[in-house]
Design a protein around this motif. Structure first.
Motif, PDB file in Angstrom:
ATOM      1  N   MET A   1       0.848  -1.178   0.000  1.00 18.77           N
ATOM      2  CA  MET A   1       0.000   0.000   0.000  1.00 18.77           C
ATOM      3  C   MET A   1       0.892   1.239   0.000  1.00 18.77           C
ATOM      4  SD  MET A   1      -2.656   1.063   2.951  1.00 18.77           S
ATOM      5  CE  MET A   1      -4.244   1.464   2.358  1.00 18.77           C
ATOM      6  N   ALA A   2       0.820   2.045  -1.016  1.00 18.31           N
ATOM      7  CA  ALA A   2       1.652   3.239  -1.135  1.00 18.31           C
ATOM      8  C   ALA A   2       0.861   4.473  -0.728  1.00 18.31           C
ATOM      9  CB  ALA A   2       2.150   3.387  -2.561  1.00 18.31           C
ATOM     10  N   PHE A   3       1.507   5.344   0.014  1.00 19.42           N
ATOM     11  CA  PHE A   3       0.927   6.624   0.396  1.00 19.42           C
ATOM     12  C   PHE A   3       1.617   7.719  -0.398  1.00 19.42           C
ATOM     13  CE2 PHE A   3       0.193   4.162   4.271  1.00 19.42           C
ATOM     14  CZ  PHE A   3      -1.110   4.507   4.566  1.00 19.42           C
ATOM     15  N   ASP A   4       0.909   8.817  -0.624  1.00 22.34           N
ATOM     16  CA  ASP A   4       1.614   9.943  -1.212  1.00 22.34           C
ATOM     17  C   ASP A   4       2.515  10.523  -0.118  1.00 22.34           C
ATOM     18  OD1 ASP A   4       0.623  12.618  -0.135  1.00 22.34           O
ATOM     19  OD2 ASP A   4      -1.293  11.699  -0.676  1.00 22.34           O
ATOM     20  N   PRO A   5       3.592  11.209  -0.499  1.00 21.53           N
ATOM     21  CA  PRO A   5       4.571  11.673   0.489  1.00 21.53           C
ATOM     22  C   PRO A   5       3.983  12.557   1.585  1.00 21.53           C
ATOM     23  CG  PRO A   5       5.489  11.832  -1.706  1.00 21.53           C
ATOM     24  CD  PRO A   5       4.043  11.459  -1.867  1.00 21.53           C
ATOM     25  N   LEU A   6       3.085  13.458   1.234  1.00 20.24           N
ATOM     26  CA  LEU A   6       2.491  14.334   2.242  1.00 20.24           C
ATOM     27  C   LEU A   6       1.678  13.526   3.246  1.00 20.24           C
ATOM     28  CD1 LEU A   6       1.918  17.083   3.417  1.00 20.24           C
ATOM     29  CD2 LEU A   6       0.025  17.306   1.786  1.00 20.24           C
ATOM     30  N   GLU A   7       0.886  12.586   2.766  1.00 21.46           N
ATOM     31  CA  GLU A   7       0.080  11.763   3.676  1.00 21.46           C
ATOM     32  C   GLU A   7       0.970  10.920   4.580  1.00 21.46           C
ATOM     33  OE1 GLU A   7      -2.731  10.252   5.964  1.00 21.46           O
ATOM     34  OE2 GLU A   7      -2.962  11.965   4.624  1.00 21.46           O
ATOM     35  N   LEU A   8       2.086  10.444   4.061  1.00 18.69           N
ATOM     36  CA  LEU A   8       3.005   9.654   4.880  1.00 18.69           C
ATOM     37  C   LEU A   8       3.610  10.517   5.987  1.00 18.69           C
ATOM     38  CD1 LEU A   8       4.111   6.829   5.207  1.00 18.69           C
ATOM     39  CD2 LEU A   8       5.952   7.439   3.642  1.00 18.69           C
ATOM     40  N   HIS A   9       4.020  11.754   5.652  1.00 19.06           N
ATOM     41  CA  HIS A   9       4.500  12.677   6.686  1.00 19.06           C
ATOM     42  C   HIS A   9       3.430  12.878   7.756  1.00 19.06           C
ATOM     43  CE1 HIS A   9       8.409  14.352   5.516  1.00 19.06           C
ATOM     44  NE2 HIS A   9       8.010  14.310   4.261  1.00 19.06           N
ATOM     45  N   CYS A  10       2.206  13.099   7.318  1.00 15.16           N
ATOM     46  CA  CYS A  10       1.101  13.324   8.263  1.00 15.16           C
ATOM     47  C   CYS A  10       0.866  12.100   9.146  1.00 15.16           C
ATOM     48  CB  CYS A  10      -0.172  13.692   7.507  1.00 15.16           C
ATOM     49  SG  CYS A  10      -0.096  15.297   6.702  1.00 15.16           S
ATOM     50  N   ALA A  11       0.975  10.916   8.589  1.00 20.39           N
ATOM     51  CA  ALA A  11       0.785   9.687   9.364  1.00 20.39           C
ATOM     52  C   ALA A  11       1.862   9.559  10.444  1.00 20.39           C
ATOM     53  CB  ALA A  11       0.803   8.471   8.440  1.00 20.39           C
ATOM     54  N   TYR A  12       3.113   9.817  10.078  1.00 21.99           N
ATOM     55  CA  TYR A  12       4.181   9.780  11.081  1.00 21.99           C
ATOM     56  C   TYR A  12       3.875  10.775  12.202  1.00 21.99           C
ATOM     57  CZ  TYR A  12       7.866   6.933   8.858  1.00 21.99           C
ATOM     58  OH  TYR A  12       8.622   5.911   8.342  1.00 21.99           O
ATOM     59  N   ARG A  13       3.502  11.962  11.815  1.00 21.52           N
ATOM     60  CA  ARG A  13       3.245  13.004  12.816  1.00 21.52           C
ATOM     61  C   ARG A  13       2.078  12.637  13.725  1.00 21.52           C
ATOM     62  NH1 ARG A  13       3.050  19.300  12.337  1.00 21.52           N
ATOM     63  NH2 ARG A  13       3.312  19.683  14.542  1.00 21.52           N
ATOM     64  N   ARG A  14       1.003  12.100  13.156  1.00 20.43           N
ATOM     65  CA  ARG A  14      -0.145  11.700  13.980  1.00 20.43           C
ATOM     66  C   ARG A  14       0.269  10.668  15.017  1.00 20.43           C
ATOM     67  NH1 ARG A  14      -2.885  11.867   8.984  1.00 20.43           N
ATOM     68  NH2 ARG A  14      -2.604   9.621   8.737  1.00 20.43           N
ATOM     69  N   ILE A  15       1.086   9.720  14.617  1.00 20.87           N
ATOM     70  CA  ILE A  15       1.515   8.658  15.537  1.00 20.87           C
ATOM     71  C   ILE A  15       2.451   9.198  16.614  1.00 20.87           C
ATOM     72  CG2 ILE A  15       2.881   6.522  15.698  1.00 20.87           C
ATOM     73  CD1 ILE A  15       0.079   6.161  14.439  1.00 20.87           C
ATOM     74  N   PHE A  16       3.468   9.937  16.208  1.00 16.18           N
ATOM     75  CA  PHE A  16       4.498  10.353  17.156  1.00 16.18           C
ATOM     76  C   PHE A  16       4.143  11.605  17.945  1.00 16.18           C
ATOM     77  CE2 PHE A  16       6.875   7.295  14.669  1.00 16.18           C
ATOM     78  CZ  PHE A  16       7.538   6.609  15.687  1.00 16.18           C
ATOM     79  N   ASP A  17       3.024  12.258  17.643  1.00 20.50           N
ATOM     80  CA  ASP A  17       2.561  13.394  18.441  1.00 20.50           C
ATOM     81  C   ASP A  17       1.709  12.951  19.630  1.00 20.50           C
ATOM     82  OD1 ASP A  17       3.859  15.460  17.225  1.00 20.50           O
ATOM     83  OD2 ASP A  17       2.135  16.154  16.062  1.00 20.50           O
ATOM     84  N   THR A  18       1.489  11.668  19.776  1.00 21.90           N
ATOM     85  CA  THR A  18       0.713  11.157  20.910  1.00 21.90           C
ATOM     86  C   THR A  18       1.653  10.870  22.083  1.00 21.90           C
ATOM     87  OG1 THR A  18       0.968   8.827  20.315  1.00 21.90           O
ATOM     88  CG2 THR A  18      -0.898  10.033  19.300  1.00 21.90           C
ATOM     89  N   PRO A  19       1.125  10.765  23.297  1.00 21.65           N
ATOM     90  CA  PRO A  19       1.978  10.391  24.433  1.00 21.65           C
ATOM     91  C   PRO A  19       2.673   9.041  24.213  1.00 21.65           C
ATOM     92  CG  PRO A  19      -0.082  11.310  25.232  1.00 21.65           C
ATOM     93  CD  PRO A  19      -0.230  11.149  23.734  1.00 21.65           C
TER      94      PRO A  19
END
Length: 75
Positions: A1-19
């Protein structure tokens, strides 16, 4: 499953911005020797250590919004 680069950045941020994501990042930084020298007299060990550190650098790069391709979309 490939993500576009912007969505992949957003996914990383959503995960790592949590406690939980921050706890995982702290653990990864410690295990990878992120803030210390990874030099060893054994060249293979130095390469291995730098590989671990490189992965943490990649995750941090992906979480940094200044590296997003379309920054204005996120604001």
């Amino acid at each position: 499953m490939a993500f576009d680069p912007l969505e992949l950045h957003c996914a990383y941020r959503r995960i790592f911005d949590t406690p939980d994501g921050q706890a995982i990042m702290d653990d990864l930084e410690k295990r990878a020797g992120f803030l210390r020298s990874n030099f060893s007299t054994d060249p293979g060990r130095t390469d291995f250590n730098e590989g671990r550190r490189s992965l943490v650098l990649h995750v941090k790069h992906m979480c940094d919004e200044t590296n997003f391709i379309n920054k204005e979309i996120l604001q």
